[in-house]
Design a protein around this motif. Structure first.
Motif, PDB file in Angstrom:
ATOM      1  N   ILE A  82      66.277  22.666 -31.041  1.00 57.54           N
ATOM      2  CA  ILE A  82      66.601  24.040 -30.669  1.00 57.54           C
ATOM      3  C   ILE A  82      66.750  24.896 -31.924  1.00 57.54           C
ATOM      4  O   ILE A  82      67.467  24.523 -32.858  1.00 57.54           O
ATOM      5  CB  ILE A  82      67.916  24.102 -29.851  1.00 57.54           C
ATOM      6  N   ILE A  83      66.072  26.033 -31.933  1.00 57.34           N
ATOM      7  CA  ILE A  83      66.188  26.973 -33.053  1.00 57.34           C
ATOM      8  C   ILE A  83      67.434  27.823 -32.847  1.00 57.34           C
ATOM      9  O   ILE A  83      67.613  28.434 -31.792  1.00 57.34           O
ATOM     10  CB  ILE A  83      64.955  27.884 -33.137  1.00 57.34           C
ATOM     11  N   ALA A  84      68.288  27.868 -33.856  1.00 57.07           N
ATOM     12  CA  ALA A  84      69.504  28.681 -33.798  1.00 57.07           C
ATOM     13  C   ALA A  84      69.241  30.024 -34.471  1.00 57.07           C
ATOM     14  O   ALA A  84      68.920  30.078 -35.659  1.00 57.07           O
ATOM     15  CB  ALA A  84      70.654  27.959 -34.493  1.00 57.07           C
ATOM     16  N   HIS A  85      69.369  31.118 -33.717  1.00 54.99           N
ATOM     17  CA  HIS A  85      69.169  32.444 -34.296  1.00 54.99           C
ATOM     18  C   HIS A  85      70.312  32.750 -35.268  1.00 54.99           C
ATOM     19  O   HIS A  85      71.490  32.621 -34.897  1.00 54.99           O
ATOM     20  CB  HIS A  85      69.150  33.521 -33.209  1.00 54.99           C
ATOM     21  N   PRO A  86      70.015  33.168 -36.502  1.00 53.86           N
ATOM     22  CA  PRO A  86      71.078  33.473 -37.481  1.00 53.86           C
ATOM     23  C   PRO A  86      72.004  34.580 -36.986  1.00 53.86           C
ATOM     24  O   PRO A  86      73.216  34.514 -37.144  1.00 53.86           O
ATOM     25  CB  PRO A  86      70.308  33.914 -38.727  1.00 53.86           C
ATOM     26  N   GLN A  87      71.394  35.625 -36.411  1.00 54.07           N
ATOM     27  CA  GLN A  87      72.156  36.668 -35.718  1.00 54.07           C
ATOM     28  C   GLN A  87      71.737  36.605 -34.257  1.00 54.07           C
ATOM     29  O   GLN A  87      70.594  36.298 -33.933  1.00 54.07           O
ATOM     30  CB  GLN A  87      71.865  38.040 -36.298  1.00 54.07           C
ATOM     31  N   ASP A 360      61.030  33.689 -35.274  1.00 52.42           N
ATOM     32  CA  ASP A 360      61.727  32.459 -35.640  1.00 52.42           C
ATOM     33  C   ASP A 360      60.907  31.201 -35.393  1.00 52.42           C
ATOM     34  O   ASP A 360      61.148  30.166 -36.010  1.00 52.42           O
ATOM     35  CB  ASP A 360      63.052  32.354 -34.883  1.00 52.42           C
ATOM     36  N   ASP A 361      59.945  31.271 -34.462  1.00 53.18           N
ATOM     37  CA  ASP A 361      59.113  30.106 -34.149  1.00 53.18           C
ATOM     38  C   ASP A 361      57.655  30.430 -34.474  1.00 53.18           C
ATOM     39  O   ASP A 361      56.986  31.163 -33.735  1.00 53.18           O
ATOM     40  CB  ASP A 361      59.252  29.736 -32.669  1.00 53.18           C
ATOM     41  N   HIS A 362      57.171  29.900 -35.570  1.00 51.73           N
ATOM     42  CA  HIS A 362      55.827  30.203 -36.048  1.00 51.73           C
ATOM     43  C   HIS A 362      54.740  29.351 -35.389  1.00 51.73           C
ATOM     44  O   HIS A 362      53.576  29.455 -35.769  1.00 51.73           O
ATOM     45  CB  HIS A 362      55.771  30.022 -37.572  1.00 51.73           C
ATOM     46  N   THR A 363      55.127  28.538 -34.408  1.00 50.71           N
ATOM     47  CA  THR A 363      54.139  27.699 -33.724  1.00 50.71           C
ATOM     48  C   THR A 363      53.546  28.383 -32.494  1.00 50.71           C
ATOM     49  O   THR A 363      52.646  27.834 -31.856  1.00 50.71           O
ATOM     50  CB  THR A 363      54.757  26.364 -33.268  1.00 50.71           C
ATOM     51  N   LEU A 364      54.042  29.565 -32.154  1.00 49.20           N
ATOM     52  CA  LEU A 364      53.670  30.201 -30.884  1.00 49.20           C
ATOM     53  C   LEU A 364      52.360  30.965 -30.938  1.00 49.20           C
ATOM     54  O   LEU A 364      51.737  31.205 -29.904  1.00 49.20           O
ATOM     55  CB  LEU A 364      54.790  31.142 -30.423  1.00 49.20           C
ATOM     56  N   CYS A 365      51.949  31.389 -32.136  1.00 42.78           N
ATOM     57  CA  CYS A 365      50.740  32.202 -32.265  1.00 42.78           C
ATOM     58  C   CYS A 365      50.208  32.084 -33.697  1.00 42.78           C
ATOM     59  O   CYS A 365      50.774  31.346 -34.514  1.00 42.78           O
ATOM     60  CB  CYS A 365      51.040  33.663 -31.904  1.00 42.78           C
ATOM     61  N   GLY A 366      49.138  32.829 -33.992  1.00 35.45           N
ATOM     62  CA  GLY A 366      48.557  32.790 -35.323  1.00 35.45           C
ATOM     63  C   GLY A 366      49.447  33.419 -36.380  1.00 35.45           C
ATOM     64  O   GLY A 366      50.370  34.174 -36.071  1.00 35.45           O
ATOM     65  N   LYS A 367      49.147  33.135 -37.654  1.00 32.85           N
ATOM     66  CA  LYS A 367      49.955  33.638 -38.764  1.00 32.85           C
ATOM     67  C   LYS A 367      49.915  35.161 -38.870  1.00 32.85           C
ATOM     68  O   LYS A 367      50.848  35.768 -39.406  1.00 32.85           O
ATOM     69  CB  LYS A 367      49.457  33.034 -40.088  1.00 32.85           C
ATOM     70  N   ASP A 368      48.845  35.773 -38.384  1.00 32.71           N
ATOM     71  CA  ASP A 368      48.666  37.212 -38.557  1.00 32.71           C
ATOM     72  C   ASP A 368      49.058  38.015 -37.328  1.00 32.71           C
ATOM     73  O   ASP A 368      48.699  39.177 -37.197  1.00 32.71           O
ATOM     74  CB  ASP A 368      47.210  37.520 -38.914  1.00 32.71           C
ATOM     75  N   TYR A 507      72.484  14.761 -28.687  1.00 36.15           N
ATOM     76  CA  TYR A 507      71.028  14.660 -28.621  1.00 36.15           C
ATOM     77  C   TYR A 507      70.337  15.995 -28.908  1.00 36.15           C
ATOM     78  O   TYR A 507      69.111  16.059 -28.957  1.00 36.15           O
ATOM     79  CB  TYR A 507      70.596  14.142 -27.246  1.00 36.15           C
ATOM     80  N   VAL A 508      71.124  17.054 -29.084  1.00 34.21           N
ATOM     81  CA  VAL A 508      70.558  18.371 -29.382  1.00 34.21           C
ATOM     82  C   VAL A 508      70.602  18.590 -30.889  1.00 34.21           C
ATOM     83  O   VAL A 508      71.645  18.439 -31.527  1.00 34.21           O
ATOM     84  CB  VAL A 508      71.352  19.485 -28.665  1.00 34.21           C
ATOM     85  N   HIS A 509      69.445  18.950 -31.448  1.00 30.81           N
ATOM     86  CA  HIS A 509      69.332  19.134 -32.893  1.00 30.81           C
ATOM     87  C   HIS A 509      69.046  20.601 -33.191  1.00 30.81           C
ATOM     88  O   HIS A 509      68.014  21.138 -32.781  1.00 30.81           O
ATOM     89  CB  HIS A 509      68.207  18.256 -33.448  1.00 30.81           C
ATOM     90  N   LEU A 510      69.972  21.256 -33.879  1.00 32.07           N
ATOM     91  CA  LEU A 510      69.827  22.673 -34.203  1.00 32.07           C
ATOM     92  C   LEU A 510      68.977  22.830 -35.464  1.00 32.07           C
ATOM     93  O   LEU A 510      69.185  22.143 -36.456  1.00 32.07           O
ATOM     94  CB  LEU A 510      71.195  23.317 -34.401  1.00 32.07           C
ATOM     95  N   ILE A 511      68.047  23.767 -35.386  1.00 24.47           N
ATOM     96  CA  ILE A 511      67.092  23.989 -36.473  1.00 24.47           C
ATOM     97  C   ILE A 511      67.257  25.398 -37.019  1.00 24.47           C
ATOM     98  O   ILE A 511      67.362  26.367 -36.257  1.00 24.47           O
ATOM     99  CB  ILE A 511      65.648  23.799 -35.969  1.00 24.47           C
ATOM    100  N   THR A 512      67.296  25.505 -38.322  1.00 25.10           N
ATOM    101  CA  THR A 512      67.359  26.813 -38.970  1.00 25.10           C
ATOM    102  C   THR A 512      65.952  27.394 -39.048  1.00 25.10           C
ATOM    103  O   THR A 512      65.027  26.727 -39.512  1.00 25.10           O
ATOM    104  CB  THR A 512      67.945  26.684 -40.381  1.00 25.10           C
ATOM    105  N   PRO A 513      65.768  28.634 -38.575  1.00 23.42           N
ATOM    106  CA  PRO A 513      64.424  29.225 -38.630  1.00 23.42           C
ATOM    107  C   PRO A 513      64.028  29.586 -40.062  1.00 23.42           C
ATOM    108  O   PRO A 513      64.896  29.712 -40.923  1.00 23.42           O
ATOM    109  CB  PRO A 513      64.576  30.475 -37.760  1.00 23.42           C
ATOM    110  N   PRO A 514      62.716  29.732 -40.295  1.00 24.10           N
ATOM    111  CA  PRO A 514      61.629  29.649 -39.308  1.00 24.10           C
ATOM    112  C   PRO A 514      61.230  28.214 -39.003  1.00 24.10           C
ATOM    113  O   PRO A 514      61.294  27.330 -39.862  1.00 24.10           O
ATOM    114  CB  PRO A 514      60.486  30.392 -39.993  1.00 24.10           C
ATOM    115  N   TYR A 515      60.816  28.022 -37.755  1.00 27.69           N
ATOM    116  CA  TYR A 515      60.266  26.745 -37.318  1.00 27.69           C
ATOM    117  C   TYR A 515      58.753  26.829 -37.492  1.00 27.69           C
ATOM    118  O   TYR A 515      58.102  27.704 -36.930  1.00 27.69           O
ATOM    119  CB  TYR A 515      60.637  26.501 -35.858  1.00 27.69           C
ATOM    120  N   THR A 516      58.185  25.936 -38.300  1.00 29.74           N
ATOM    121  CA  THR A 516      56.785  26.056 -38.719  1.00 29.74           C
ATOM    122  C   THR A 516      55.915  24.967 -38.092  1.00 29.74           C
ATOM    123  O   THR A 516      56.432  23.929 -37.654  1.00 29.74           O
ATOM    124  CB  THR A 516      56.686  25.985 -40.245  1.00 29.74           C
TER     125      THR A 516
END
Length: 612
Positions: A82-87, A360-368, A507-516
């Protein structure tokens, strides 16, 4: 076919209940009209872009507070990133950008820029609410609904902080406005809190029960806001994984049209193809209107009960604009969730919540590019339109919403790559939410909590969960209702319930963004990761060309693989009897076709580990 439990609806609440019951080795079947599980929480694809269907900011995953999702996955022993939003998010209000920090003191400084004279009152209000929240929610975690709360456990908790509990319970039949009035003297601040409650539960402070608002105002800061790493598809997919790994089944693309009775008790369901399924117990996770207006035959329900159900006031219908834009259209200060307020004094169609999960999640679409989801109310008429008028009205709403977005992102209209609109009719079609009311019945004072649908119904074999029940809307609340429904079934069967225990394995692992992209499936071995990445290229088509000459549901297989449900995918593959994978691959709509042959070959060789 006879099961131990039938679950009607594969939204989060139904999936949560089914997964827990499957974990207890009951034979469960989940029936849903849609071809993908999740209801309002899930994803669809266009080209290589993931779009969240609805839920794109999730609460309840933190290490403290009302963390129902974390508790659920700990009970299921299922790993979840799970990605944790900083704000948490921000609200654009009267020209100011109010950022919601996890730290409440920082947040108060933000709000005080709007209402400087109320700063001492803000400190007093949030100080009192945080103490109340800590005493009631944090120190005594309970993952059930008020109507299912054990009285002995409740009494023990009350004895630890009697003053706080009595104060909390005194808010049951008071409005949030009456609570706020004890703290604030500036009438303008009530409009600000109106926007918070309308965002959380689609009601004003005058309508909202104070007992829910006390939790709402503090929980976001204590618990945080989150996003499932890899898209919202991961959450329902993981629940489906647990269900299938423990021998239970999913039945998609089938609508329940009637609840069947035997001896005046619900005993099964009739499906839209005329077939019937039977079970000892049923759990319903849809709307109260569909339950009493469509599914329960009139001869088995009381007229007063049907009238009560029909009288439930819906939340407003919604629109959802899905768009892909050039990355340059979104400034570097943008947050993953931003709320745009139109008229501070009233709710109108300019009030839009913008979700940009690709920040925060860079896997959802292209880099541009960025994925932008805008959700807001719709007060236009959508019923009874001919096809041409309907399409014209959709185009008008797309342009209107882009205009609203351009006030925050000035160049967005020049950088749009694609748009797609879900109207209230679309929402109802895919989620069966009546009239496109995404939050179900209003959690409004006078028709709140115990006056709503309960987990246990007037029928001993029928249980309910979802946003029509006591706690109302929101992903952690509907998940809690699913937990409560599962425990009610287990209790009736004399089986062990799922309850909080100190020191539960996490079992939940918090991830600091960005998720690449390099983090996606990083814990898998090379071959498994390669196969999952190939499956992730599937478009999950609703009407797939690759399935036209085969009994194998390829999108459902690929969707399972991409969330790690290899057992469910293999079962689907074997049941189909399909062997000509190369032919299927030739029908893929992609020019660079998904490697169906390699994915299927891998599954046939894969050995399932024993279920935990």
């Amino acid at each position: 076919m006879k099961y131990d439990v039938l679950v009607i609806g594969a939204g989060l609440s139904g999936l949560s209940a089914a997964a827990l019951l499957a974990k207890r080795n009951l034979k469960v079947a989940v029936v849903d009209k849609s071809y993908c599980p999740g209801g309002s929480c899930g994803s669809f694809k266009r080209e290589d872009v993931f779009f969240d269907q609805g839920s794109s900011m999730l609460f309840g995953w933190g290490e403290r507070g009302f963390n129902a999702h974390r508790f659920l996955f700990n009970c299921l022993e299922e790993e979840m990133d799970i990605i944790a939003h900083p704000q948490l998010y921000c609200v654009h209000y009267k020209g100011e950008k109010i950022r919601f920090f996890p730290d409440i003191d920082q947040f108060i400084e933000e709000v005080a820029r709007l209402f400087p004279s109320q700063k001492p009152n803000l400190k007093r209000f949030y100080g009192d609410m945080e103490q109340l929240y800590t005493h009631v929610m944090v120190e005594h975690p309970s993952y059930t609904t008020p109507d299912e709360t054990d009285r002995k456990e409740m009494l023990q908790a009350m004895l630890s902080h009697p003053v706080s509990y009595l104060r909390f319970l005194s808010y049951l039949n008071k409005s949030a406005k009456s609570l706020l009035s004890k703290y604030f003297t500036d009438p303008e601040i009530f409009s600000f809190f109106d926007k918070l409650t309308s965002t959380y539960c689609y009601t004003t402070v005058e309508e909202s029960p104070a007992i829910l608002s006390t939790v709402m105002f503090v929980d976001n800061h204590v618990g945080g806001s989150y996003y499932p790493a890899g898209s919202a598809l991961m959450l329902p997919g993981k629940l489906e994984k647990v269900i299938e790994e423990h021998g239970s089944v999913m039945i998609p693309n089938r609508e329940v049209v009637r609840i069947l009775f035997s001896g005046n008790k619900p005993s099964g369901v009739q499906l839209d193809d005329g077939s019937a399924l039977y079970a000892d117990q049923l759990i319903y996770s849809g709307t109260v209107w569909n339950l009493y207006g469509k599914l329960i035959p009139p001869e088995y329900s009381d007229p007063k009960r049907r009238a009560w159900a029909a009288s439930q006031v819906p939340t407003y219908p919604s629109l959802a604009l899905y768009s892909v834009v050039d990355r340059s259209a979104i400034d570097h200060e943008a947050m993953a969730v931003e709320m745009l307020v139109g008229d501070p004094s009233a709710l109108n169609e300019e009030e839009v919540t913008v979700y940009i999960p690709s920040i925060d999640d860079h896997t959802l679409c292209g880099k541009d590019e960025h994925v932008v989801l805008a959700i807001g109310p719709s007060f236009r008429t959508w019923d009874g339109l001919d096809a041409k008028t309907y399409q014209m009205q959709k185009e008008e709403e797309i342009q209107r919403l882009l205009e609203v977005l351009s006030r925050r992102f000035p160049t967005i209209k020049e950088h749009v790559r694609s748009t797609e609109l879900a109207t209230p009719k679309t929402i109802e079609r895919y989620t069966m939410k009546n009239g496109g009311a995404v939050a179900g019945p209003k959690q409004v004072l006078g028709n709140h909590m115990f006056k709503r649908l309960h987990i246990r119904t007037e029928y001993p074999t029928l249980f309910c969960c979802g946003e029509s029940t006591v706690l109302g809307t929101g992903t952690p609340t509907v998940t809690t209702s699913g937990i409560a429904a599962a425990n009610a079934v287990l209790s009736q069967r004399g089986l062990e319930s799922f309850v909080y225990e100190s020191g539960m394995k996490q079992y939940v692992h918090l991830i600091t963004p960005p998720y690449t992209p390099d983090q996606l499936y990083a814990s898998d071995d090379g071959q498994t990761r390669s196969v999952k990445l190939k499956a992730r290229r599937c478009q999950i088509c609703e009407h797939p060309a690759c399935c036209q000459t085969s009994g194998l549901d390829i999108p459902s297989l690929m969707r399972r693989v991409m969330v790690g449900n290899l057992k469910g995918a293999k079962q689907l593959l074997i049941a189909s009897g399909e062997e000509d994978f190369e032919s299927l691959q030739s029908h893929c709509i992609r020019e660079d076709a998904v490697d169906i042959q390699q994915v299927c070959s891998f599954l046939l060789e894969w050995e399932s580990p024993p279920a935990r």
